[in-house]
Design a protein around this motif. Sequence first.
Motif, PDB file in Angstrom:
ATOM      1  N   MET A  19     -40.946  14.985  -9.054  1.00 15.96           N
ATOM      2  CA  MET A  19     -41.956  15.785  -9.763  1.00 15.96           C
ATOM      3  C   MET A  19     -41.664  15.839 -11.256  1.00 15.96           C
ATOM      4  SD  MET A  19     -43.139  19.684  -9.076  1.00 15.96           S
ATOM      5  CE  MET A  19     -44.348  20.451 -10.139  1.00 15.96           C
ATOM      6  N   SER A  20     -40.353  15.909 -11.601  1.00 16.81           N
ATOM      7  CA  SER A  20     -40.000  15.996 -13.018  1.00 16.81           C
ATOM      8  C   SER A  20     -40.449  14.767 -13.774  1.00 16.81           C
ATOM      9  CB  SER A  20     -38.475  16.180 -13.170  1.00 16.81           C
ATOM     10  OG  SER A  20     -37.808  15.071 -12.609  1.00 16.81           O
ATOM     11  N   ASN A  21     -40.293  13.592 -13.169  1.00 14.32           N
ATOM     12  CA  ASN A  21     -40.718  12.363 -13.838  1.00 14.32           C
ATOM     13  C   ASN A  21     -42.227  12.344 -14.049  1.00 14.32           C
ATOM     14  OD1 ASN A  21     -38.087  11.451 -13.866  1.00 14.32           O
ATOM     15  ND2 ASN A  21     -38.272  10.344 -11.904  1.00 14.32           N
ATOM     16  N   GLN A  22     -42.944  12.801 -13.012  1.00 17.91           N
ATOM     17  CA  GLN A  22     -44.401  12.826 -13.138  1.00 17.91           C
ATOM     18  C   GLN A  22     -44.849  13.746 -14.253  1.00 17.91           C
ATOM     19  OE1 GLN A  22     -46.371  14.108  -9.633  1.00 17.91           O
ATOM     20  NE2 GLN A  22     -48.426  13.900 -10.483  1.00 17.91           N
ATOM     21  N   LEU A  23     -44.282  14.952 -14.315  1.00 18.11           N
ATOM     22  CA  LEU A  23     -44.681  15.919 -15.336  1.00 18.11           C
ATOM     23  C   LEU A  23     -44.309  15.447 -16.724  1.00 18.11           C
ATOM     24  CD1 LEU A  23     -43.687  19.218 -13.522  1.00 18.11           C
ATOM     25  CD2 LEU A  23     -45.981  18.294 -13.824  1.00 18.11           C
ATOM     26  N   GLN A  24     -43.099  14.917 -16.846  1.00 16.21           N
ATOM     27  CA  GLN A  24     -42.634  14.520 -18.177  1.00 16.21           C
ATOM     28  C   GLN A  24     -43.371  13.292 -18.674  1.00 16.21           C
ATOM     29  OE1 GLN A  24     -38.428  14.104 -17.752  1.00 16.21           O
ATOM     30  NE2 GLN A  24     -38.074  16.301 -17.532  1.00 16.21           N
ATOM     31  N   ASN A  25     -43.602  12.325 -17.794  1.00 15.73           N
ATOM     32  CA  ASN A  25     -44.282  11.115 -18.222  1.00 15.73           C
ATOM     33  C   ASN A  25     -45.714  11.405 -18.634  1.00 15.73           C
ATOM     34  OD1 ASN A  25     -42.007   9.609 -17.704  1.00 15.73           O
ATOM     35  ND2 ASN A  25     -42.656   8.983 -15.627  1.00 15.73           N
ATOM     36  N   THR A  26     -46.381  12.287 -17.873  1.00 14.30           N
ATOM     37  CA  THR A  26     -47.765  12.629 -18.204  1.00 14.30           C
ATOM     38  C   THR A  26     -47.847  13.328 -19.542  1.00 14.30           C
ATOM     39  OG1 THR A  26     -48.215  12.850 -15.865  1.00 14.30           O
ATOM     40  CG2 THR A  26     -49.828  13.771 -17.346  1.00 14.30           C
ATOM     41  N   ASN A  27     -46.842  14.204 -19.815  1.00 15.89           N
ATOM     42  CA  ASN A  27     -46.863  14.940 -21.067  1.00 15.89           C
ATOM     43  C   ASN A  27     -46.521  14.043 -22.243  1.00 15.89           C
ATOM     44  OD1 ASN A  27     -45.355  16.958 -23.107  1.00 15.89           O
ATOM     45  ND2 ASN A  27     -46.975  18.019 -21.962  1.00 15.89           N
ATOM     46  N   ASN A  28     -45.609  13.118 -22.037  1.00 18.06           N
ATOM     47  CA  ASN A  28     -45.189  12.258 -23.135  1.00 18.06           C
ATOM     48  C   ASN A  28     -46.214  11.169 -23.428  1.00 18.06           C
ATOM     49  OD1 ASN A  28     -42.829  13.708 -23.354  1.00 18.06           O
ATOM     50  ND2 ASN A  28     -41.694  12.381 -21.935  1.00 18.06           N
ATOM     51  N   ASN A  29     -46.885  10.694 -22.400  1.00 19.95           N
ATOM     52  CA  ASN A  29     -47.855   9.614 -22.574  1.00 19.95           C
ATOM     53  C   ASN A  29     -49.276  10.166 -22.567  1.00 19.95           C
ATOM     54  OD1 ASN A  29     -45.773   7.658 -22.518  1.00 19.95           O
ATOM     55  ND2 ASN A  29     -45.726   7.786 -20.279  1.00 19.95           N
ATOM     56  N   TYR A  30     -49.547  11.115 -23.430  1.00 21.29           N
ATOM     57  CA  TYR A  30     -50.861  11.740 -23.504  1.00 21.29           C
ATOM     58  C   TYR A  30     -51.893  10.708 -23.954  1.00 21.29           C
ATOM     59  CZ  TYR A  30     -54.731  14.435 -25.265  1.00 21.29           C
ATOM     60  OH  TYR A  30     -55.980  14.928 -25.513  1.00 21.29           O
ATOM     61  N   ARG A  54     -40.847  28.799 -10.631  1.00 17.23           N
ATOM     62  CA  ARG A  54     -39.423  28.744 -11.010  1.00 17.23           C
ATOM     63  C   ARG A  54     -38.801  27.425 -10.586  1.00 17.23           C
ATOM     64  NH1 ARG A  54     -36.047  32.934  -7.782  1.00 17.23           N
ATOM     65  NH2 ARG A  54     -36.506  31.371  -6.184  1.00 17.23           N
ATOM     66  N   THR A  55     -39.128  26.947  -9.391  1.00 22.03           N
ATOM     67  CA  THR A  55     -38.580  25.674  -8.908  1.00 22.03           C
ATOM     68  C   THR A  55     -39.042  24.517  -9.780  1.00 22.03           C
ATOM     69  OG1 THR A  55     -38.583  26.528  -6.649  1.00 22.03           O
ATOM     70  CG2 THR A  55     -38.452  24.151  -6.912  1.00 22.03           C
ATOM     71  N   ASN A  56     -40.313  24.504 -10.164  1.00 23.47           N
ATOM     72  CA  ASN A  56     -40.831  23.423 -10.998  1.00 23.47           C
ATOM     73  C   ASN A  56     -40.187  23.410 -12.380  1.00 23.47           C
ATOM     74  OD1 ASN A  56     -42.514  22.616  -8.940  1.00 23.47           O
ATOM     75  ND2 ASN A  56     -44.277  23.803  -9.699  1.00 23.47           N
ATOM     76  N   LEU A  57     -39.846  24.601 -12.896  1.00 25.06           N
ATOM     77  CA  LEU A  57     -39.219  24.657 -14.224  1.00 25.06           C
ATOM     78  C   LEU A  57     -37.835  24.032 -14.226  1.00 25.06           C
ATOM     79  CD1 LEU A  57     -40.222  28.228 -15.457  1.00 25.06           C
ATOM     80  CD2 LEU A  57     -41.206  26.033 -16.119  1.00 25.06           C
ATOM     81  N   GLN A  58     -37.186  23.984 -13.065  1.00 26.51           N
ATOM     82  CA  GLN A  58     -35.845  23.395 -13.009  1.00 26.51           C
ATOM     83  C   GLN A  58     -35.861  21.916 -13.373  1.00 26.51           C
ATOM     84  OE1 GLN A  58     -34.295  24.211  -9.105  1.00 26.51           O
ATOM     85  NE2 GLN A  58     -34.224  26.432  -9.412  1.00 26.51           N
ATOM     86  N   PRO A  97     -29.100  27.767 -22.504  1.00 29.54           N
ATOM     87  CA  PRO A  97     -30.097  28.834 -22.650  1.00 29.54           C
ATOM     88  C   PRO A  97     -31.463  28.222 -22.988  1.00 29.54           C
ATOM     89  CG  PRO A  97     -28.095  29.359 -23.854  1.00 29.54           C
ATOM     90  CD  PRO A  97     -27.963  27.933 -23.446  1.00 29.54           C
ATOM     91  N   GLN A  98     -32.511  28.768 -22.388  1.00 27.47           N
ATOM     92  CA  GLN A  98     -33.859  28.209 -22.555  1.00 27.47           C
ATOM     93  C   GLN A  98     -34.811  29.281 -23.088  1.00 27.47           C
ATOM     94  OE1 GLN A  98     -34.658  24.879 -21.904  1.00 27.47           O
ATOM     95  NE2 GLN A  98     -32.419  24.692 -21.645  1.00 27.47           N
ATOM     96  N   ILE A  99     -35.624  28.844 -24.054  1.00 22.96           N
ATOM     97  CA  ILE A  99     -36.662  29.721 -24.604  1.00 22.96           C
ATOM     98  C   ILE A  99     -38.011  29.188 -24.117  1.00 22.96           C
ATOM     99  CG2 ILE A  99     -37.759  30.617 -26.682  1.00 22.96           C
ATOM    100  CD1 ILE A  99     -35.120  30.239 -28.133  1.00 22.96           C
ATOM    101  N   ILE A 100     -38.732  30.015 -23.368  1.00 21.89           N
ATOM    102  CA  ILE A 100     -40.042  29.637 -22.795  1.00 21.89           C
ATOM    103  C   ILE A 100     -41.119  30.506 -23.431  1.00 21.89           C
ATOM    104  CG2 ILE A 100     -41.401  29.465 -20.684  1.00 21.89           C
ATOM    105  CD1 ILE A 100     -38.802  29.181 -19.131  1.00 21.89           C
ATOM    106  N   MET A 101     -42.096  29.861 -24.036  1.00 20.58           N
ATOM    107  CA  MET A 101     -43.193  30.576 -24.698  1.00 20.58           C
ATOM    108  C   MET A 101     -44.466  30.462 -23.842  1.00 20.58           C
ATOM    109  SD  MET A 101     -44.879  30.014 -28.493  1.00 20.58           S
ATOM    110  CE  MET A 101     -45.512  28.387 -28.096  1.00 20.58           C
ATOM    111  N   LEU A 102     -45.146  31.600 -23.661  1.00 23.84           N
ATOM    112  CA  LEU A 102     -46.424  31.621 -22.958  1.00 23.84           C
ATOM    113  C   LEU A 102     -47.538  31.944 -23.935  1.00 23.84           C
ATOM    114  CD1 LEU A 102     -44.188  32.741 -20.659  1.00 23.84           C
ATOM    115  CD2 LEU A 102     -46.310  32.645 -19.309  1.00 23.84           C
TER     116      LEU A 102
END
Length: 797
Positions: A1-12, A568-572, A580-585
Amino acid sequence: MSNQLQNTNNNYKDFTEEESFDYKELLGKIISSWYIFVFSIAICVSLSILYLRYATPDYKITSKLLVQDEKSSPSGGPSNAMMTDFSSLFDLPSNAQNEIDIIKSRSLMEKVVEQLKLNLTIFRKGRFKSDELFYDSPFEVSLSSKTDSISSALYEIKIAENGVINVLSSQNDININTKFDDSVKLKEYSLIFKKILPKVAGTYLLSIIPKDNEVEALSKSLDVQLSDKQSTTIDIAFIYPVAKKGEVILQSLMNNYIQSNLENKVQTADSTVAFIDRRLIIVQKELSGVEKDFEGFKKENNLANIEEQSKALVTGANDYFNQLNVIEIQLSVINDLEKYVTNPANKNIIPSSLTDQDPVFADAIGKYNDLLIERSKMELSYKEDNPLVKSLDNQISEVKSNLIKSFEAYKKGLSISKKELVTRNSLFTNQIKSAPGKERVFLDYSRQQTLKQELYLYLLQKREETMLTKTSTISSTRIIDNAKSDRLPIKPNRSLIHLIGLALGILLPFIFLYFKSALTIRIFSKQDIEKHTQIPIVAEIGNNIENKNLVVVENSRSVISEQFRSLRTNLQYLIKQNDPQIIMLTSSMSGEGKTFISLNLGSTLAITGKKVLFMELDLRKPKLTSSLGLENLNGFTNCVVSENNDLDSYIRPLTFSENCFLMSSGPIPPNPAEILLNEKVPLIFAELKKKFDFIIIDSPPVGLVADSLLLEDYVNLSLYVVRQAYTFKSQLDILNKLVAEKKLKHAYLVVNDIATQKVGYYGYGYGYGHGYGYGDYIEGAKPTFFERINSWFKKKK
C-alpha cells in the motif's frame, strides 16, 4: 500500500484525462436506488394500463370489390365494320383505377353521411370517458337545418325518468327542457328527439358538426387500393372508433357505389333510346320519301320487269354499294353525334351504345357522360359559381373538345375511304352509264332505298338492344367480401403500450440518476473524488452517529473507531517509524471536520503509547479547544510574542489520555500570517519534536487562506479533509493546483462523514469494514432491506 500511495503522490498527472465508463459505479447506483426503479416501473405500467382503459380505440374495417371488364365484342350483321379502331386517339386509364376514384369521391361519401346522419353523434357520458353509441342508442335525433351551413356544437342531454329532456350547452348559452317528439328550435336548426328503447334515463352528449367536416374526416379514414397491379379487385380499408358503426358506414358506402353504378347505366340507356327515337323519325321520313318517289317512277314508266333486266348489273355492283352504304351510315351517325355534342344548349348524356364496336371510343364517351352525371349531382349541393363546379366545367369542356377533334379526324378517314371506293367503282359506273336512262334512274332509286333501309334497321336493332340492356342492367362491380371489422383495435397497440410503459419505468430512473449526478456539485461518492483528483485516499471515516467529538477511546469497538485505527495503520507506510512526525490537517473550507479528524487521529496514536501533541494553529477561527470543553487562554500566539520561552507553560495535558497534550491557539491575533512567519516558529517546532512522538496540527482551510502553506516546511505529512455531501467537487481543483505547484507536499486525502445507512452499499460508494464481512451488522449501522431478508431466511432455517 505504501508504494501505491507514494508513487501516486509523486507521479501526479492531470486528472482531466479521459476516463473509461465505470460499469461497477453504474451497477452500484442501480442497486442502491432499487426502490426508485420499482416505484418508477409501477407508476409507468399503471399509467399505461390507465391509458389503455380510457383511450379511444381505432378499429380497421375491410372489404373487397371486383370490377368486371365490360368491353363488348362486335355483333353480327352489316354493322360489324361500322366503327374503326380509335386506340390511337385515346389513352385512358384502367377501368379499375377509375372505379377507385369514384369510390373515394366526395359525392359518394356525402350520400353515406346523409343516409346515416353521421354528422350527429350520440355519446353516453362517463366520469372520465364518453362512449359513442350507434345501434345501442336509446333514442335518435333528427335535425332540420335553417341555413345552408351550420356550426359545430356539443350539447349535454339529460333525460329524466319521467321523459323530460334537458338540453344544455355552455358554449351557446342554451338550457332548454323538452320532451320526445317535440321540436327544439335553435338558431341554426331544429332538433327532434325520438324514443327508441323503453329505458332512456341518463346523461348523454350530442355532437353536431357540419356535413362537409364529417365527409372530410371520414374520407381521410378511407383507403382504397388495387389488390395488385395485375388484377381488377379493389381492397377497401376504413378506420373508425366503433367497430359495428364502421362496418355499417363502409357497407353503406359500397351499396351506394353499386347503386350509383346502376343508375348511371340506366340514365345512359334512357339517353340512347331518346336519341335513337329522334333519328328513327327522321330516317323513316327520308325512307318513305325515297320509296314514294321510287314507286311513282316505276308507275310512270311501267318498269315492272326492269329488275330482272338489271339484275346482273346490280349484282356485280352490290359489293361496292354495300361498302359505300356502310361508310354513309358511319358518316351519318358521326355527323349526328357531332351535332349533338357541339350544340351548346344540349347538356344531356351522349349515347354510347352506338359505338359499341369500338370499346375505346365508347369509354371516351362514357368518361364524358360520367362528368355530366357528376355535375348534375353537384347542382344539388353547390351553386354555379362554386370552385368545384367551375373546375368540373373545365374538365367537361376539355373532354368535349377532345371528342370534337376525334370526330373530325374520324370523318376525314371515312371521306378518304369513300373516295377510294368511288374511284374503284368507276368500271361499274361506266357500265351503268351505258344502260338506258330509265334503268340508270331506277338503279339510283334502288341504291338510295337500300341505304335508308339499312340505316333504319340498324337504328331499330340498337333501340331493342338498349331496351334489353336497361331492363336487365346489372352493376359492373360486385362485392366479394362485405365490410368486416378486426377483432382487436389497431390503435392503441396494447402490447406496445405496455412495453413503452415498462421501458419508460426503467429509463426514467436512469435519466434521473444521470442528471442527479451531472447536476450535483458536491462530493457524494468515491468516484466523484477519483474523477476530479488523483491524490490518494488514505482513510474513509463514517458518519458520527453518536455526535461526539471524541469517538476513539480505550477499548472502543465502534465502526468509526475501527476506521481511525485503519487510518493509523495506513500512516505507518507514509512516515518514518522512529522519528518524531508532524502531521497537518487542512481542507477547502470550514466545516469539513478537520478538528474532529485531528482529535480522534491523535487519540488513536496515543492508544499505542505514542506521546501526541495537538497544536491549534487555526489562528483565525480555532475550534479544537472548545471541542474539548477547555478555555483558550494561553497558547501558541502567547508563546510566539512572549519573552517566556518555557514551552511547558503553554502545553496542557488532556484528561481522556495520559499521552495526549494540547497547545491551544491562544488569543486571536490581528495578523495570523505574520505570527506564523515569526522567527521563533522554527525553534518552537524543533523543541516540540524533542518532546513528542506526533504533533497534530489543526490548520485553517487552505481554500480560504494561505496560513496552512506557511507551515508546509515543518510538516512531514499533510492530510486534506473532504466531507461527503458538503465539499464541492470544484474545490478539489485547489488541492490539484497546490500539489502540481509543489506548494503542498506529501498530501493525502481523508474522506469524512460518509453515510452509514447501509453495509456494503454506502451512499459514498464502498464499505468500510476493513476486516469485517460486508454481510455482517456493524455497530451504529442500520440493517438494509436485503439484510433483513437474509436474517429472516436464517431464522427459518
